[in-house]
Design an enzyme around this catalytic site. Structure first.
Site, short mmCIF file in Angstrom:
data_model
loop_
_atom_site.label_atom_id
_atom_site.label_comp_id
_atom_site.label_asym_id
_atom_site.label_seq_id
_atom_site.Cartn_x
_atom_site.Cartn_y
_atom_site.Cartn_z
N CYS A 1 -5.98 0.10 7.01
CA CYS A 1 -5.76 0.63 5.66
C CYS A 1 -6.92 1.55 5.28
CB CYS A 1 -5.63 -0.52 4.67
SG CYS A 1 -5.37 0.02 2.97
N CYS B 1 0.84 -1.20 0.00
CA CYS B 1 0.00 0.00 0.00
C CYS B 1 0.88 1.26 0.00
CB CYS B 1 -0.90 0.00 1.23
SG CYS B 1 -2.07 1.39 1.27
N ARG C 1 2.68 5.17 6.48
CA ARG C 1 3.13 4.50 7.71
C ARG C 1 3.72 3.13 7.43
NH1 ARG C 1 -2.64 4.70 10.28
NH2 ARG C 1 -2.99 4.02 8.14
N ASP D 1 0.38 3.79 1.72
CA ASP D 1 0.27 4.39 3.05
C ASP D 1 1.64 4.81 3.59
OD1 ASP D 1 0.03 4.60 6.00
OD2 ASP D 1 -2.02 3.94 5.62
N HIS E 1 -2.08 -4.06 4.99
CA HIS E 1 -1.83 -3.61 6.37
C HIS E 1 -3.15 -3.30 7.06
CE1 HIS E 1 -2.52 0.82 5.84
NE2 HIS E 1 -2.36 0.48 4.58
#
Ligand code: CO
Length: 208
Positions: A100, A41, A45, A43, A97
């Protein structure tokens, strides 16, 4: 992150690398032979390399919203083809994750403009596994399970690709479904049983 610090950080990083090995970047420039293709992803993080302890050259990476492997996505399909056929990676990893945002958005019925067709792929995952998901009363558990099932379905999309089917049969390519748990930092192997996941659909997806 202060954007004005980035170039200063970069200078520091270069000198750290060179202090350990003067040839570090010279060696990097010679080429790559990663053994892993990581599809994850976007993302911020989920730091693909950091959480795996991977160094430059170790992992070929593709990231998009909610780690999707859409059969019509020329970008993802090109990455897959290139990594398997030319880089000859040994492992393809789809890593989702928990928490998400893409998966969360797909569970809600909001109109998100150009994101709609993208998230519809995740809504389709929900539909395919509806019985299991609606039986989970706890919303957080349901959300986490959808993250896992989405990884499973994206792994199946990987396995549908002709280049992957060939490499699985003719050499040592294997496909893995993982989840990164943001709350603990731990990487979890979903140990997906692909024989079971592909049961019943092999007859139409298997390319001779
Ligand atoms: Co995400």
């Amino acid at each position: 992150m202060d954007i004005s610090r980035i170039f200063e950080n970069n200078r520091q990083w270069v000198s750290e690398k060179l202090s350990v090995n003067e040839q570090y970047f010279e060696n990097l420039s010679k080429g790559q032979s990663p053994e892993v293709l990581y599809i994850g992803c976007s993302d911020s993080r989920v730091t693909a390399e950091d959480m795996m302890g991977a160094q430059p050259g170790d992992v070929f990476v593709h990231r998009n919203i909610a780690n999707m492997v859409s059969n019509l996505d020329l970008s993802a399909m090109s990455v897959l083809e290139y990594a398997v056929k030319f880089l000859k990676v040994k492992h393809v990893v789809v890593c989702g994750h928990y928490y998400c945002g893409g998966v969360k958005a797909a569970m809600e019925s909001n109109d998100l403009g150009v994101l709609n067709p993208w998230l519809r792929n995740i809504r389709d995952v929900f539909r395919m596994h509806r019985d299991e998901l609606v039986a989970i009363e706890d919303e957080e558990k349901k959300y986490k399970r959808l993250v896992e099932l989405n990884v499973q379905e994206q792994c199946i999309n990987v396995l549908k690709a002709a280049v992957v089917q060939l490499a699985v049969r003719k050499r040592d390519l294997s496909v893995h479904g993982w989840v990164f748990d943001i709350r603990s930092g731990k990487l979890i192997d979903l140990d997906i049983d692909f024989d079971q996941a592909l049961e019943g659909i092999r007859e139409i997806y298997r390319l001779e």
